[in-house]
Design an enzyme around this catalytic site. Structure first.
Site, PDB file in Angstrom:
ATOM      1  N   HIS A  49       0.833  -1.205   0.000  1.00 37.81           N
ATOM      2  CA  HIS A  49       0.000   0.000   0.000  1.00 37.81           C
ATOM      3  C   HIS A  49       0.871   1.258   0.000  1.00 37.81           C
ATOM      4  CE1 HIS A  49      -3.764   2.164   0.620  1.00 37.81           C
ATOM      5  NE2 HIS A  49      -3.139   2.901   1.523  1.00 37.81           N
ATOM      6  N   GLU A  71      -2.271  -5.510  -4.162  1.00 40.57           N
ATOM      7  CA  GLU A  71      -3.099  -5.269  -2.976  1.00 40.57           C
ATOM      8  C   GLU A  71      -4.371  -6.109  -3.011  1.00 40.57           C
ATOM      9  OE1 GLU A  71      -2.893  -0.961  -0.833  1.00 40.57           O
ATOM     10  OE2 GLU A  71      -3.903  -1.060  -2.755  1.00 40.57           O
ATOM     11  N   ASN A 413      26.646 -22.859  -6.313  1.00 43.81           N
ATOM     12  CA  ASN A 413      27.372 -24.126  -6.432  1.00 43.81           C
ATOM     13  C   ASN A 413      26.917 -25.137  -5.387  1.00 43.81           C
ATOM     14  OD1 ASN A 413      28.877 -23.405  -8.632  1.00 43.81           O
ATOM     15  ND2 ASN A 413      30.701 -22.845  -7.488  1.00 43.81           N
TER      16      ASN A 413
END
Length: 681
Positions: A49, A71, A413
């Site tokens: 918001h 929202e 990795n």
């Protein structure tokens, strides 16, 4: 593209947007793991918001539209009309990736060519699953017992209203961020609901609304005899205002009696407002008490440079005072010595404070990795938990900036090469969920960052076979290699054990870059592995790159600095203790054979050397290896300020920079990694 906003306000917006996006990423990831956490959901909704409101105020419609659609989904989650799942999390992360691009668009002022329709359709599809973003006029209200978050006085009024036969509704509104008059819209809501009953409480209060102290969120407690449907229709009648939540407050059978004052009834509302005002004032005072300010990084860098100059002058002043004292300068020399000591203490304190200002918790770096681990685990169809420890450990911001890419390579990795697939782990008697640990800790004047996995470990035979296949080593060399030598093969440029090239690995880049980046920071990296148990990478780094502790040595009449973090000890060696193995001079220190490097020869300073019975050798370490550096004399330890050699000189093999000593002379700082690499070549 331009925005009607000052440069300072734009900077604040970008900093806050970056914080909100990072907060969204962290909390959405936590929500996926927690499953259902109302507090997390509220925090995520507030962050989205805030982004929507600030981007709309700025005039960036694409960011405002995207956050508005986010929202809607988050509102469904808050109302329990949707349950969090991997699909929703994946879509939300796509949104965050786009928000970062849009933030960059705002920062540069250059429009980015990005297709948002796909993710907007995904968001709309998620909302459709829950039956719509806003509550339709014909739907039943969600009823839930509430009241725990209310002020005791307000709770008493609510209890009294319920005891009198009224229903009390807790209504939440969002004012459209594009509304030109949010205070007017909030006042219209207040008036329209006031006609249907009694407004027990509003946030903001009526006086705050009249003073235009209004945000985009409004909360109203309404005591009324009207049914829920009628209240909703009234609440939805004001334009540019959306009803985002409505719950009927249901309290226990024994209501809390309000402590009413003998004043007229209107005074109760005023008392409630006063209570809210007191709470706001207390929050404001607490906020002020933190006394924090944002400081531009460039300012800190400039301050660090100035402190460096002071450190140099402190050394010079101390040397002058010492020289005068030796020459029996009398009272004046003593005064100068005392003043020099005082300036030295003040400079040291100032230096420590500036260093503290530059320090940042590694959490700022570590919090970027959970999302990456999640995405990689999904792409490899592996189940992985990332454990982070020591995130409060502080490190100089310049080091944090440089260490990010190496850590990313190591974590990738660990997932690609280290952690096995779930079926393989079950067959090996392990939990099907792999674990990757990322930990930071202090060790003397250094910081140690550990990346450890509980995977299959490194196969020495496979490493050696690949190195032979690629021609990196000879058959004879391979027979002489110990485990440390074999492990260090993974740092060879272009080396990879992956048979199939993927987006993550197999291109022969990565680990050589990891080591070179770490060594450029005057750090080191060690590998420990055990077959079937996992692999650990241990990175040791200096706390700062600006001012370091150094051992000053002299050879051929020149003073050089060796970073103290790489020095193990100093010894004296006689010519008879030097042996030669395959044309390489070596010395034996406590049963360990170390290569001997004559610094005069390596730097091309082979002036006539005195015949001596004993000469000093500095034992240094680089990763698992140790070396002996033969010098003419040891000058001592000193704190030195690192100065760049400048673009006119450029990079010099074996030299990382220079410093100015107390007598004004220049001393070069030895770069051990590049020096030893050149010797190896």
């Amino acid at each position: 593209m331009g925005f009607e906003i000052t440069a300072d306000d734009l900077k604040v917006f970008l900093e806050e947007a970056d914080e909100q996006i990072q907060l969204l990423e962290e909390d959405i990831l936590k929500l996926e793991q927690a499953g259902d956490d109302e507090q997390l959901l509220q925090g995520i909704f507030r962050a989205a918001h805030t982004l929507k409101g600030s981007s709309a105020t700025l005039g960036h419609q694409r960011m405002a539209d995207l956050t508005h659609k986010m929202e809607n989904v988050l509102d469904k989650l808050r109302k329990r009309q949707l349950a969090i799942n991997s699909h929703i999390v994946n879509v939300m992360f796509k949104c965050l990736d786009i928000l970062r691009i849009l933030k960059e668009e705002i920062a540069t002022g250059q429009a980015k060519d990005i297709d948002m329709y796909g993710v907007l359709d995904d968001l709309q599809g998620i909302v459709a699953e829950g039956g719509g973003a806003q509550m339709a006029a014909g739907s039943e209200p969600e009823i839930q017992a509430r009241g725990q978050d209310l002020d005791p006085l307000i709770l008493g009024l609510v209890s009294a209203s319920i005891a009198g036969g009224k229903k009390v509704y807790d209504l939440r509104f969002n004012i459209d961020s594009t509304s030109a008059m949010p205070s007017v819209r909030a006042f219209q809501v207040l008036l329209s609901l006031g006609d249907a009953g009694e407004v027990v409480f509003s946030q903001p209060s009526q006086s705050e609304i009249e003073e235009e102290k209004v945000g985009l969120d409004v909360r109203i407690l309404l005591a009324t005899l009207e049914e829920a449907q009628a209240v909703k229709e009234i609440a939805s009648s004001v334009s540019e205002v959306f009803l985002s939540g409505m719950r009927e407050i249901q309290l226990p059978a024994a209501p809390v009696e309000p402590e009413l004052s003998p004043e007229r009834p209107e005074a109760v509302g005023q008392t409630a407002a006063a209570s809210a005002a007191k709470a706001a004032a207390a929050a404001s005072a607490a906020k002020k008490s933190s006394r924090t300010v944002r400081v531009d990084v460039e300012v800190l860098d400039n301050l660090m440079n100035l402190v460096g100059e002071l450190v140099i002058d402190r050394g010079r002043l101390t040397q002058i005072a010492g020289t005068l004292s030796q020459q029996d300068g009398g009272d004046l020399a003593q005064d100068l010595s005392r003043t020099s000591s005082h300036i030295g203490r003040v400079t040291t304190d100032l230096q420590e404070e500036i260093m503290r200002a530059r320090m940042q918790p590694v959490d700022n770096l570590f919090k970027k990795f959970p999302r990456m681990i999640r995405d990689l685990a999904q792409s490899f169809n592996k189940e992985i938990d990332l454990i982070i420890r020591g995130e409060e450990t502080e490190l100089d911001r310049s080091v944090i900036e440089e260490i990010g890419d190496p850590l990313m390579h190591l974590l990738r990795n660990a997932i690609d090469h280290g952690i096995e697939y779930p079926a393989e782990r079950r067959a090996a008697g392990k939990s099907q969920r792999g674990q990757v640990l990322l930990e930071a800790s202090h060790e003397e004047n250094s910081i140690v960052i550990t990346v450890r996995d509980d995977g299959q470990g490194i196969n020495f035979h496979k490493l050696k076979a690949k190195a032979l296949e690629k021609g990196l080593i000879s058959e004879e060399h391979s027979r002489r290699m110990d485990e440390h030598d074999v492990l260090n093969l993974i740092f060879a440029p272009g080396f990879s054990t992956v048979d199939k090239v993927s987006e993550i690995s197999g291109r022969g880049v990565g680990m050589d870059v990891v080591r070179s980046n770490i060594e450029r920071l005057n750090g080191s990296i060690e590998i420990n592995t055990e077959a079937g148990k996992g692999t650990e990478f241990r990175i040791k780094l200096p706390l700062t790159l600006a001012i370091i502790q150094a051992l000053l040595v002299d050879f051929a009449g020149n003073t050089f600095c060796i970073p103290l973090t790489s020095v193990l000890e100093t010894i004296h060696v006689t010519p008879s203790e030097i042996n030669t193995i395959k044309n390489t001079e070596v010395i034996v220190v406590r049963g360990r054979v170390l290569p001997l490097i004559r610094m005069r020869r390596e730097f091309g300073l082979e002036a006539e050397e005195k015949k001596r019975d004993r000469f000093p050798v500095v034992i240094v370490t680089l990763g698992p290896r140790q070396y002996g550096l033969a010098v003419d004399s040891l000058v001592g330890e000193q704190e030195v300020v690192i100065k760049s050699l400048g673009k006119f000189i450029g990079e010099v093999a074996g030299i990382s920079g220079a410093t100015i000593l107390g007598d004004g002379s220049i001393s070069l700082i030895i770069d051990l990694p590049s020096l030893l690499e050149n010797i190896g070549k």
